[in-house]
Design an enzyme around this catalytic site. Structure first.
Site, PDB file in Angstrom:
ATOM      1  N   VAL A  65      34.750-128.704 -52.438  1.00  0.00           N
ATOM      2  CA  VAL A  65      35.550-127.616 -53.037  1.00  0.00           C
ATOM      3  C   VAL A  65      36.879-128.110 -53.624  1.00  0.00           C
ATOM      4  O   VAL A  65      37.588-127.345 -54.266  1.00  0.00           O
ATOM      5  CB  VAL A  65      35.826-126.460 -52.031  1.00  0.00           C
ATOM      6  CG1 VAL A  65      34.545-125.738 -51.661  1.00  0.00           C
ATOM      7  CG2 VAL A  65      36.562-126.955 -50.795  1.00  0.00           C
ATOM      8  N   ASN A  91      33.923-119.934 -47.777  1.00  0.00           N
ATOM      9  CA  ASN A  91      33.896-120.159 -46.333  1.00  0.00           C
ATOM     10  C   ASN A  91      34.326-121.574 -45.950  1.00  0.00           C
ATOM     11  O   ASN A  91      34.835-121.787 -44.841  1.00  0.00           O
ATOM     12  CB  ASN A  91      32.463-119.888 -45.824  1.00  0.00           C
ATOM     13  CG  ASN A  91      32.187-120.539 -44.487  1.00  0.00           C
ATOM     14  OD1 ASN A  91      32.516-119.997 -43.434  1.00  0.00           O
ATOM     15  ND2 ASN A  91      31.591-121.732 -44.506  1.00  0.00           N
ATOM     16  N   SER A 143      41.870-116.489 -41.376  1.00  0.00           N
ATOM     17  CA  SER A 143      41.726-116.811 -39.952  1.00  0.00           C
ATOM     18  C   SER A 143      42.694-115.933 -39.182  1.00  0.00           C
ATOM     19  O   SER A 143      43.714-115.482 -39.741  1.00  0.00           O
ATOM     20  CB  SER A 143      42.085-118.276 -39.698  1.00  0.00           C
ATOM     21  OG  SER A 143      42.196-118.516 -38.312  1.00  0.00           O
ATOM     22  N   TYR A 156      47.024-125.717 -40.671  1.00  0.00           N
ATOM     23  CA  TYR A 156      45.913-124.767 -40.786  1.00  0.00           C
ATOM     24  C   TYR A 156      46.434-123.350 -41.010  1.00  0.00           C
ATOM     25  O   TYR A 156      46.014-122.650 -41.935  1.00  0.00           O
ATOM     26  CB  TYR A 156      45.074-124.838 -39.511  1.00  0.00           C
ATOM     27  CG  TYR A 156      43.897-123.896 -39.476  1.00  0.00           C
ATOM     28  CD1 TYR A 156      42.787-124.117 -40.297  1.00  0.00           C
ATOM     29  CD2 TYR A 156      43.865-122.803 -38.612  1.00  0.00           C
ATOM     30  CE1 TYR A 156      41.691-123.263 -40.262  1.00  0.00           C
ATOM     31  CE2 TYR A 156      42.782-121.947 -38.571  1.00  0.00           C
ATOM     32  CZ  TYR A 156      41.690-122.180 -39.396  1.00  0.00           C
ATOM     33  OH  TYR A 156      40.608-121.332 -39.354  1.00  0.00           O
ATOM     34  N   ALA A 157      47.352-122.918 -40.140  1.00  0.00           N
ATOM     35  CA  ALA A 157      47.841-121.537 -40.217  1.00  0.00           C
ATOM     36  C   ALA A 157      48.550-121.277 -41.552  1.00  0.00           C
ATOM     37  O   ALA A 157      48.399-120.204 -42.145  1.00  0.00           O
ATOM     38  CB  ALA A 157      48.773-121.242 -39.042  1.00  0.00           C
ATOM     39  N   SER A 159      47.918-122.765 -44.375  1.00  0.00           N
ATOM     40  CA  SER A 159      46.910-122.698 -45.446  1.00  0.00           C
ATOM     41  C   SER A 159      46.203-121.351 -45.424  1.00  0.00           C
ATOM     42  O   SER A 159      45.935-120.757 -46.469  1.00  0.00           O
ATOM     43  CB  SER A 159      45.897-123.840 -45.329  1.00  0.00           C
ATOM     44  OG  SER A 159      45.020-123.646 -44.230  1.00  0.00           O
ATOM     45  N   LYS A 160      45.906-120.837 -44.233  1.00  0.00           N
ATOM     46  CA  LYS A 160      45.163-119.573 -44.138  1.00  0.00           C
ATOM     47  C   LYS A 160      46.063-118.379 -44.478  1.00  0.00           C
ATOM     48  O   LYS A 160      45.599-117.391 -45.048  1.00  0.00           O
ATOM     49  CB  LYS A 160      44.543-119.427 -42.751  1.00  0.00           C
ATOM     50  CG  LYS A 160      43.437-120.446 -42.456  1.00  0.00           C
ATOM     51  CD  LYS A 160      42.249-120.260 -43.392  1.00  0.00           C
ATOM     52  CE  LYS A 160      41.049-121.101 -42.971  1.00  0.00           C
ATOM     53  NZ  LYS A 160      39.867-120.859 -43.798  1.00  0.00           N
ATOM     54  N   ILE A 189      35.101-117.824 -32.857  1.00  0.00           N
ATOM     55  CA  ILE A 189      33.647-117.933 -32.981  1.00  0.00           C
ATOM     56  C   ILE A 189      33.304-119.378 -32.614  1.00  0.00           C
ATOM     57  O   ILE A 189      33.679-120.300 -33.352  1.00  0.00           O
ATOM     58  CB  ILE A 189      33.182-117.697 -34.449  1.00  0.00           C
ATOM     59  CG1 ILE A 189      33.980-116.590 -35.147  1.00  0.00           C
ATOM     60  CG2 ILE A 189      31.676-117.494 -34.519  1.00  0.00           C
ATOM     61  CD1 ILE A 189      33.727-115.206 -34.734  1.00  0.00           C
TER      62      ILE A 189
HETATM   63  N1  LIG Z   1      34.972-120.572 -35.984  1.00  0.00           N
HETATM   64  C1  LIG Z   1      36.069-119.819 -35.855  1.00  0.00           C
HETATM   65  O1  LIG Z   1      36.406-119.342 -34.752  1.00  0.00           O
HETATM   66  C2  LIG Z   1      36.930-119.517 -37.052  1.00  0.00           C
HETATM   67  C3  LIG Z   1      38.071-118.753 -36.852  1.00  0.00           C
HETATM   68  C4  LIG Z   1      38.872-118.457 -37.943  1.00  0.00           C
HETATM   69  C5  LIG Z   1      38.511-118.884 -39.210  1.00  0.00           C
HETATM   70  N2  LIG Z   1      37.398-119.633 -39.379  1.00  0.00           N
HETATM   71  C6  LIG Z   1      37.084-120.091 -40.735  1.00  0.00           C
HETATM   72  O2  LIG Z   1      35.708-119.876 -41.033  1.00  0.00           O
HETATM   73  C7  LIG Z   1      35.226-120.920 -41.882  1.00  0.00           C
HETATM   74  C8  LIG Z   1      34.001-121.570 -41.251  1.00  0.00           C
HETATM   75  O3  LIG Z   1      34.365-122.106 -39.984  1.00  0.00           O
HETATM   76  P1  LIG Z   1      33.302-122.782 -38.990  1.00  0.00           P
HETATM   77  O4  LIG Z   1      33.818-122.551 -37.627  1.00  0.00           O
HETATM   78  O5  LIG Z   1      31.915-122.383 -39.345  1.00  0.00           O
HETATM   79  O6  LIG Z   1      33.545-124.343 -39.324  1.00  0.00           O
HETATM   80  P2  LIG Z   1      32.538-125.578 -39.427  1.00  0.00           P
HETATM   81  O7  LIG Z   1      33.382-126.791 -39.334  1.00  0.00           O
HETATM   82  O8  LIG Z   1      31.418-125.419 -38.460  1.00  0.00           O
HETATM   83  O9  LIG Z   1      31.956-125.441 -40.905  1.00  0.00           O
HETATM   84  C9  LIG Z   1      32.747-125.696 -42.035  1.00  0.00           C
HETATM   85  C10 LIG Z   1      31.847-126.152 -43.173  1.00  0.00           C
HETATM   86  O10 LIG Z   1      32.680-126.453 -44.299  1.00  0.00           O
HETATM   87  C11 LIG Z   1      32.231-127.673 -44.873  1.00  0.00           C
HETATM   88  N3  LIG Z   1      33.303-128.343 -45.601  1.00  0.00           N
HETATM   89  C12 LIG Z   1      34.382-128.988 -45.086  1.00  0.00           C
HETATM   90  N4  LIG Z   1      35.106-129.541 -46.058  1.00  0.00           N
HETATM   91  C13 LIG Z   1      34.488-129.219 -47.233  1.00  0.00           C
HETATM   92  C14 LIG Z   1      34.763-129.504 -48.586  1.00  0.00           C
HETATM   93  N5  LIG Z   1      35.821-130.247 -48.947  1.00  0.00           N
HETATM   94  N6  LIG Z   1      33.917-129.015 -49.525  1.00  0.00           N
HETATM   95  C15 LIG Z   1      32.839-128.287 -49.174  1.00  0.00           C
HETATM   96  N7  LIG Z   1      32.517-127.996 -47.909  1.00  0.00           N
HETATM   97  C16 LIG Z   1      33.343-128.465 -46.942  1.00  0.00           C
HETATM   98  C17 LIG Z   1      31.765-128.493 -43.676  1.00  0.00           C
HETATM   99  O11 LIG Z   1      30.914-129.555 -44.069  1.00  0.00           O
HETATM  100  C18 LIG Z   1      31.080-127.430 -42.828  1.00  0.00           C
HETATM  101  O12 LIG Z   1      29.726-127.292 -43.162  1.00  0.00           O
HETATM  102  C19 LIG Z   1      36.398-121.878 -42.076  1.00  0.00           C
HETATM  103  O13 LIG Z   1      37.080-121.569 -43.260  1.00  0.00           O
HETATM  104  C20 LIG Z   1      37.281-121.580 -40.887  1.00  0.00           C
HETATM  105  O14 LIG Z   1      38.626-121.908 -41.105  1.00  0.00           O
HETATM  106  C21 LIG Z   1      36.600-119.966 -38.329  1.00  0.00           C
END
Ligand SMILES: NC(=O)c1ccc[n+]([C@@H]2O[C@H](COP(=O)([O-])OP(=O)(O)OC[C@H]3O[C@@H](n4cnc5c(N)ncnc54)[C@H](O)[C@@H]3O)[C@@H](O)[C@H]2O)c1
Length: 269
Positions: A65, A91, A143, A156-157, A159-160, A189
Site C-alpha cells: 500500500v 485494512n 483503531s 501507531y496511535a 497514525s490511526k 481482536i
Molecule cells: N486486531 C486488533 O485488535 C485491531 C485493533 C485495532 C485496529 N486494528 C487494525 O485492523 C487492521 C488489521 O489488523 P490485524 O489485527 O488483522 O493485523 P494483521 O497483522 O493480522 O494483518 C495485517 C495485514 O496487513 C498486511 N500488510 C502489512 N503491511 C502491508 C503493506 N505495506 N501493504 C499491504 N499489506 C500490508 C499484512 O501482511 C497482514 O496480512 C489493521 O489496520 C489494524 O491496525 C486491529
C-alpha cells in the site's frame, strides 16, 4: 431487512491474514467480487486457495500500500476486469511501537507510511472511479488507539488518529458524488498482530477488565460491520468513526459492573 451486496466489487487491503482475510472471505460469501491485496505473496496464495475451494468470486494481487505505481496498476486491472469498484476496505496496517524516547525513526515511518499514507494512496487511486460512478463506499481501519492510546503507541496511535481526520476530509470531498467514507475502531481482536489471547491469564484479565462486554472481539464482529457499512442500508452514514470495541472504557471502570453482578448472583444462590 436484508443486507444485499451481491455483484458489487470490493478491494480489501491486507487481506492475507487476520481481520482483512476474514473481511474478504465474508464479503465474497455475500456474493461480492472480492479483490484481496497484501504485501505477503504466500498469504495471498493461501487466500486464493480458500477462495477456490469455496468457489468464491474474486482475485488476489500482491500490492504494497506504500507503492503508488503498483496501486495504480492493480486498480486499473480491477476496473477493466470487473467493471467497477464499489467498496474499498483499507485494512492493511502495522502496529509496532516503543516509548517516544526510544522510538526508532523507521518504526515511526512504517506506521505512518502503511497505516496513513497507504490509506491515502489507495483512496487517491480509487476515488476518481467512485466519483465517476456516483457511488461507492470507503472504509478505513482506524483503531481504539485513535480514541484512547496505549502506553508506547505514539507511532501507531498517531497514525490511526490521522486516519480518522483523513476519513472526514475525504468524506467531505466525495459527499457530492454519493460516495461515503467512514472509519471503524476495533478494540481488541486477537490476531497475529497482537497475540492478545496468548498472554498470561493475569494480563488477559487486566485487558478484559477494560471492556463493557468483557470478551475479545471476533473477526466476525468487524466483518459484519463492514458488510453493513458497505451496503445500501448505510447510505446516510459518512465521515464518522464507529467504535467497535465491546464498549472499551464506556464507563471508567467496566469491571465494577461485573463485580456487582457477581455479588447479586452470590446473594441469589
Ligand atoms: N486486531 C486488533 O485488535 C485491531 C485493533 C485495532 C485496529 N486494528 C487494525 O485492523 C487492521 C488489521 O489488523 P490485524 O489485527 O488483522 O493485523 P494483521 O497483522 O493480522 O494483518 C495485517 C495485514 O496487513 C498486511 N500488510 C502489512 N503491511 C502491508 C503493506 N505495506 N501493504 C499491504 N499489506 C500490508 C499484512 O501482511 C497482514 O496480512 C489493521 O489496520 C489494524 O491496525 C486491529
Amino acid at each position: 431487512m436484508i443486507i444485499d451486496l451481491k455483484g458489487k466489487v470490493a478491494i480489501v487491503t491486507g487481506a492475507g491474514r487476520g481481520i482483512g482475510r476474514h473481511i474478504a472471505m465474508t464479503l465474497a460469501k455475500e456474493g461480492v467480487i472480492t479483490i484481496g491485496t497484501d504485501i505477503r505473496a504466500e498469504q495471498l496464495e493461501d487466500l486464493g486457495q480458500a477462495f477456490a475451494a469455496e468457489q468464491l468470486p474474486g482475485a488476489q494481487f500482491v500490492c504494497d500500500v506504500r507503492d503508488a505505481k503498483r496501486i495504480a496498476e492493480v486498480v486499473e486491472e480491477v476496473r477493466s476486469r470487473f467493471g467497477s469498484i464499489d467498496i474499498l476496505v483499507n485494512n492493511a496496517g502495522v502496529a509496532s511501537g516503543g516509548i517516544v524516547e526510544e522510538l526508532k525513526e523507521e518504526i515511526w515511518d512504517a506506521n505512518m507510511d502503511i497505516n496513513l499514507k497507504g490509506t491515502f494512496l489507495m483512496c487517491q487511486a480509487v476515488a476518481p472511479i467512485m466519483r465517476e460512478q456516483r457511488s461507492g463506499r470507503i472504509l478505513n481501519a482506524a483503531s481504539f488507539a485513535a480514541i484512547v492510546p496505549a502506553y508506547g503507541s505514539a507511532a501507531y496511535a498517531s497514525s490511526k488518529a490521522a486516519v480518522k481526520q483523513f476519513t472526514r476530509v475525504l468524506a467531505g470531498e466525495l459527499g457530492p458524488y454519493n460516495v461515503t467514507v467512514n472509519c471503524y475502531s476495533p478494540g481488541m481482536i486477537p490476531t497475529d498482530m497482537n497475540h492478545f489471547a496468548e498472554q498470561t491469564e493475569e494480563r488477559q484479565n487486566r485487558l478484559l477488565d477494560t471492556l463493557t462486554l468483557r470478551r475479545w472481539g471476533n473477526k466476525e464482529d468487524i466483518a459484519n460491520l463492514i458488510c453493513f457499512l458497505a451496503s445500501d442500508l448505510a447510505g446516510y452514514i459518512t465521515g464518522t468513526m464507529i467504535d467497535i470495541s465491546g464498549g472499551k472504557f464506556a464507563t471508567q471502570i467496566p469491571a465494577f459492573a461485573y463485580e456487582a453482578a457477581a455479588r447479586k448472583e452470590s446473594l441469589r444462590s
